[in-house]
Design a protein around this motif. Structure first.
Motif, PDB file in Angstrom:
ATOM      1  N   SER A 184      -4.212   1.447 -18.779  1.00  0.00           N
ATOM      2  CA  SER A 184      -5.938   1.469 -19.264  1.00  0.00           C
ATOM      3  C   SER A 184      -6.356   2.399 -17.564  1.00  0.00           C
ATOM      4  O   SER A 184      -5.221   2.616 -16.963  1.00  0.00           O
ATOM      5  N   SER A 185      -7.378   2.214 -17.100  1.00  0.00           N
ATOM      6  CA  SER A 185      -7.433   3.590 -15.809  1.00  0.00           C
ATOM      7  C   SER A 185      -8.125   2.851 -15.131  1.00  0.00           C
ATOM      8  O   SER A 185      -7.996   2.396 -13.850  1.00  0.00           O
ATOM      9  N   VAL A 186      -8.017   1.043 -14.733  1.00  0.00           N
ATOM     10  CA  VAL A 186      -8.167   0.167 -14.195  1.00  0.00           C
ATOM     11  C   VAL A 186      -7.506   0.349 -12.465  1.00  0.00           C
ATOM     12  O   VAL A 186      -7.394  -0.137 -11.616  1.00  0.00           O
ATOM     13  N   ALA A 187      -6.013   0.348 -12.774  1.00  0.00           N
ATOM     14  CA  ALA A 187      -5.281   0.842 -11.957  1.00  0.00           C
ATOM     15  C   ALA A 187      -5.941   2.524 -10.761  1.00  0.00           C
ATOM     16  O   ALA A 187      -5.594   1.997  -9.042  1.00  0.00           O
ATOM     17  N   ASN A 188      -6.687   2.571 -11.200  1.00  0.00           N
ATOM     18  CA  ASN A 188      -7.608   3.737 -10.326  1.00  0.00           C
ATOM     19  C   ASN A 188      -8.238   3.321  -9.070  1.00  0.00           C
ATOM     20  O   ASN A 188      -8.821   3.413  -8.559  1.00  0.00           O
ATOM     21  N   ALA A 189      -8.827   2.086  -9.459  1.00  0.00           N
ATOM     22  CA  ALA A 189      -9.485   0.821  -8.775  1.00  0.00           C
ATOM     23  C   ALA A 189      -9.260   0.372  -7.472  1.00  0.00           C
ATOM     24  O   ALA A 189      -9.743   0.227  -6.734  1.00  0.00           O
ATOM     25  N   LEU A 190      -7.326   0.589  -7.818  1.00  0.00           N
ATOM     26  CA  LEU A 190      -6.985  -0.468  -7.108  1.00  0.00           C
ATOM     27  C   LEU A 190      -7.076   0.132  -4.967  1.00  0.00           C
ATOM     28  O   LEU A 190      -6.987  -0.926  -4.317  1.00  0.00           O
ATOM     29  N   PRO A 191      -6.548   1.243  -4.925  1.00  0.00           N
ATOM     30  CA  PRO A 191      -6.570   1.638  -3.317  1.00  0.00           C
ATOM     31  C   PRO A 191      -7.965   1.021  -2.572  1.00  0.00           C
ATOM     32  O   PRO A 191      -8.220   0.413  -2.026  1.00  0.00           O
ATOM     33  N   GLY A 192      -8.867   2.159  -3.871  1.00  0.00           N
ATOM     34  CA  GLY A 192     -10.410   1.284  -3.626  1.00  0.00           C
ATOM     35  C   GLY A 192     -10.528  -0.261  -3.484  1.00  0.00           C
ATOM     36  O   GLY A 192     -10.957  -0.482  -1.816  1.00  0.00           O
ATOM     37  N   LEU A 193     -10.717  -0.875  -3.973  1.00  0.00           N
ATOM     38  CA  LEU A 193     -10.329  -1.714  -4.014  1.00  0.00           C
ATOM     39  C   LEU A 193      -9.738  -3.380  -2.318  1.00  0.00           C
ATOM     40  O   LEU A 193     -10.597  -3.587  -1.664  1.00  0.00           O
ATOM     41  N   VAL A 194      -8.285  -2.460  -2.244  1.00  0.00           N
ATOM     42  CA  VAL A 194      -8.227  -3.377  -0.914  1.00  0.00           C
ATOM     43  C   VAL A 194      -8.460  -2.741   0.126  1.00  0.00           C
ATOM     44  O   VAL A 194      -8.732  -3.372   1.239  1.00  0.00           O
ATOM     45  N   SER A 195      -8.779  -1.422  -0.232  1.00  0.00           N
ATOM     46  CA  SER A 195      -9.722  -0.807   1.485  1.00  0.00           C
ATOM     47  C   SER A 195     -10.775  -1.409   1.747  1.00  0.00           C
ATOM     48  O   SER A 195     -11.338  -1.909   2.325  1.00  0.00           O
ATOM     49  N   ASP A 196     -11.520  -1.922   0.919  1.00  0.00           N
ATOM     50  CA  ASP A 196     -13.121  -2.896   0.536  1.00  0.00           C
ATOM     51  C   ASP A 196     -12.745  -3.877   0.843  1.00  0.00           C
ATOM     52  O   ASP A 196     -13.233  -4.295   1.612  1.00  0.00           O
ATOM     53  N   PHE A 197     -11.267  -5.229   0.913  1.00  0.00           N
ATOM     54  CA  PHE A 197     -11.032  -6.088   1.846  1.00  0.00           C
ATOM     55  C   PHE A 197     -11.204  -6.055   2.488  1.00  0.00           C
ATOM     56  O   PHE A 197     -11.288  -6.789   3.503  1.00  0.00           O
ATOM     57  N   ALA A 198     -10.360  -5.072   3.782  1.00  0.00           N
ATOM     58  CA  ALA A 198     -10.633  -5.380   4.888  1.00  0.00           C
ATOM     59  C   ALA A 198     -12.182  -5.264   5.477  1.00  0.00           C
ATOM     60  O   ALA A 198     -11.442  -5.745   7.202  1.00  0.00           O
ATOM     61  N   GLY A 199     -13.070  -5.027   4.875  1.00  0.00           N
ATOM     62  CA  GLY A 199     -14.346  -5.265   5.341  1.00  0.00           C
ATOM     63  C   GLY A 199     -15.012  -6.120   5.061  1.00  0.00           C
ATOM     64  O   GLY A 199     -16.133  -6.231   4.671  1.00  0.00           O
ATOM     65  N   ASP A 200     -14.850  -6.975   3.644  1.00  0.00           N
ATOM     66  CA  ASP A 200     -15.348  -8.295   3.246  1.00  0.00           C
ATOM     67  C   ASP A 200     -14.222  -8.481   3.036  1.00  0.00           C
ATOM     68  O   ASP A 200     -13.315  -9.313   2.040  1.00  0.00           O
ATOM     69  N   SER A 201     -14.212 -10.175   3.846  1.00  0.00           N
ATOM     70  CA  SER A 201     -13.545 -11.917   3.230  1.00  0.00           C
ATOM     71  C   SER A 201     -14.152 -11.930   2.073  1.00  0.00           C
ATOM     72  O   SER A 201     -13.353 -12.434   1.331  1.00  0.00           O
ATOM     73  N   GLU A 202     -15.264 -11.768   2.095  1.00  0.00           N
ATOM     74  CA  GLU A 202     -16.185 -12.919   0.449  1.00  0.00           C
ATOM     75  C   GLU A 202     -15.181 -12.677  -0.221  1.00  0.00           C
ATOM     76  O   GLU A 202     -15.306 -13.401  -1.986  1.00  0.00           O
ATOM     77  N   LEU A 203     -14.961 -10.803  -0.679  1.00  0.00           N
ATOM     78  CA  LEU A 203     -14.932  -9.926  -1.686  1.00  0.00           C
ATOM     79  C   LEU A 203     -13.269 -10.348  -1.862  1.00  0.00           C
ATOM     80  O   LEU A 203     -13.028 -10.673  -2.984  1.00  0.00           O
ATOM     81  N   LYS A 204     -12.646 -10.590  -0.860  1.00  0.00           N
ATOM     82  CA  LYS A 204     -11.058 -10.896  -0.682  1.00  0.00           C
ATOM     83  C   LYS A 204     -10.913 -11.975  -1.409  1.00  0.00           C
ATOM     84  O   LYS A 204     -10.132 -12.254  -2.220  1.00  0.00           O
ATOM     85  N   ALA A 205     -11.769 -12.978  -0.703  1.00  0.00           N
ATOM     86  CA  ALA A 205     -11.442 -14.777  -1.176  1.00  0.00           C
ATOM     87  C   ALA A 205     -12.093 -14.504  -3.276  1.00  0.00           C
ATOM     88  O   ALA A 205     -10.401 -15.709  -3.528  1.00  0.00           O
ATOM     89  N   PHE A 206     -12.224 -14.482  -2.693  1.00  0.00           N
ATOM     90  CA  PHE A 206     -13.453 -14.664  -4.495  1.00  0.00           C
ATOM     91  C   PHE A 206     -11.820 -13.365  -5.276  1.00  0.00           C
ATOM     92  O   PHE A 206     -11.963 -13.957  -7.050  1.00  0.00           O
TER      93      PHE A 206
END
Length: 211
Positions: free
Chosen positions: A110-132
């Motif tokens: 699937s194309s889901v792997a394409n989202a991983l770099p962006g999600l990891v980057s988002d975690f740096a500025g969003d602790s609640e997203l990372k916790a989720f």
């Protein structure tokens, strides 16, 4: 560059207000929409509007389930990869191979792997997203692997002294590493090579069903 999301952190799907029946198909349609859009363009190009249009629904319907765009993407990640992939077959090699193959197949089919770099980057500025993400996806998968390792210890297949935090990392990290950086492919035999490499370091002398 990471996306900037001003919405609140994501939450699990919630019932529609006012007593309206909830459309249970939206969850699956949203997942398919995310995968379709990630197959066409980068994570940074994703928008709630595009997901809504592709899913045949509305932005308010999506926001009733997930308060932010990354929340929809994490839901898609969970839908594709699952949270309890490691089986209980009575054989440590078989159990771990099932779990790691599940991850490898999900990242390549699937194309889901394409989202991983962006999600990891988002975690740096969003602790609640990372916790989720950790609560709903990352830790359940690790717990599935830990359970397989604990069963193997009880059967005498692997050493009792293994590091129960490091070993799950050793199993999954090569796949995430290749998905994030793309320096090497996730090929058909990679899952088995990973499992056998890790078992080579943790198998006990009495382990008799590793091959």
């Amino acid at each position: 560059m990471s996306q900037q999301h001003s919405d609140a952190a994501p939450h699990p799907a919630r019932a529609a207000p006012g007593g309206r029946p909830r459309d249970k198909t939206i969850d699956d349609r949203a997942t398919q929409a995310v995968l379709t859009l990630l197959g066409r363009g980068p994570y940074t190009a994703l928008t709630m509007e595009a997901i809504a249009v592709t899913a045949g629904t509305s932005k308010p319907a999506l926001r009733r389930r997930w308060n932010s765009l990354p929340g929809v993407v994490v839901h898609a990640l969970i839908s594709v990869l699952g949270t309890t992939p490691t089986l209980d077959t009575g054989c440590v090699r078989c159990d771990l191979l099932a779990g790691i193959s599940n991850l490898a197949d999900g990242l390549t089919s699937s194309s889901v792997a394409n989202a991983l770099p962006g999600l990891v980057s988002d975690f740096a500025g969003d602790s609640e997203l990372k916790a989720f993400f950790f609560r709903e996806y990352f830790e359940p998968r690790r717990n599935s692997t830990r359970a397989a390792l604990e069963r193997a210890i009880a059967r005498g297949e692997i050493y009792k002294t293994i590091d129960m935090e490091l070993t799950p990392d050793l199993l999954a990290a090569p796949l995430y590493y290749r998905a994030l950086f793309g320096h090497q492919p996730i090929d058909a035999g990679l899952a088995e090579r990973i499992v056998l490499s890790v078992l080579g370091g943790i198998a006990s002398p009495d382990g008799n069903r590793l091959h």
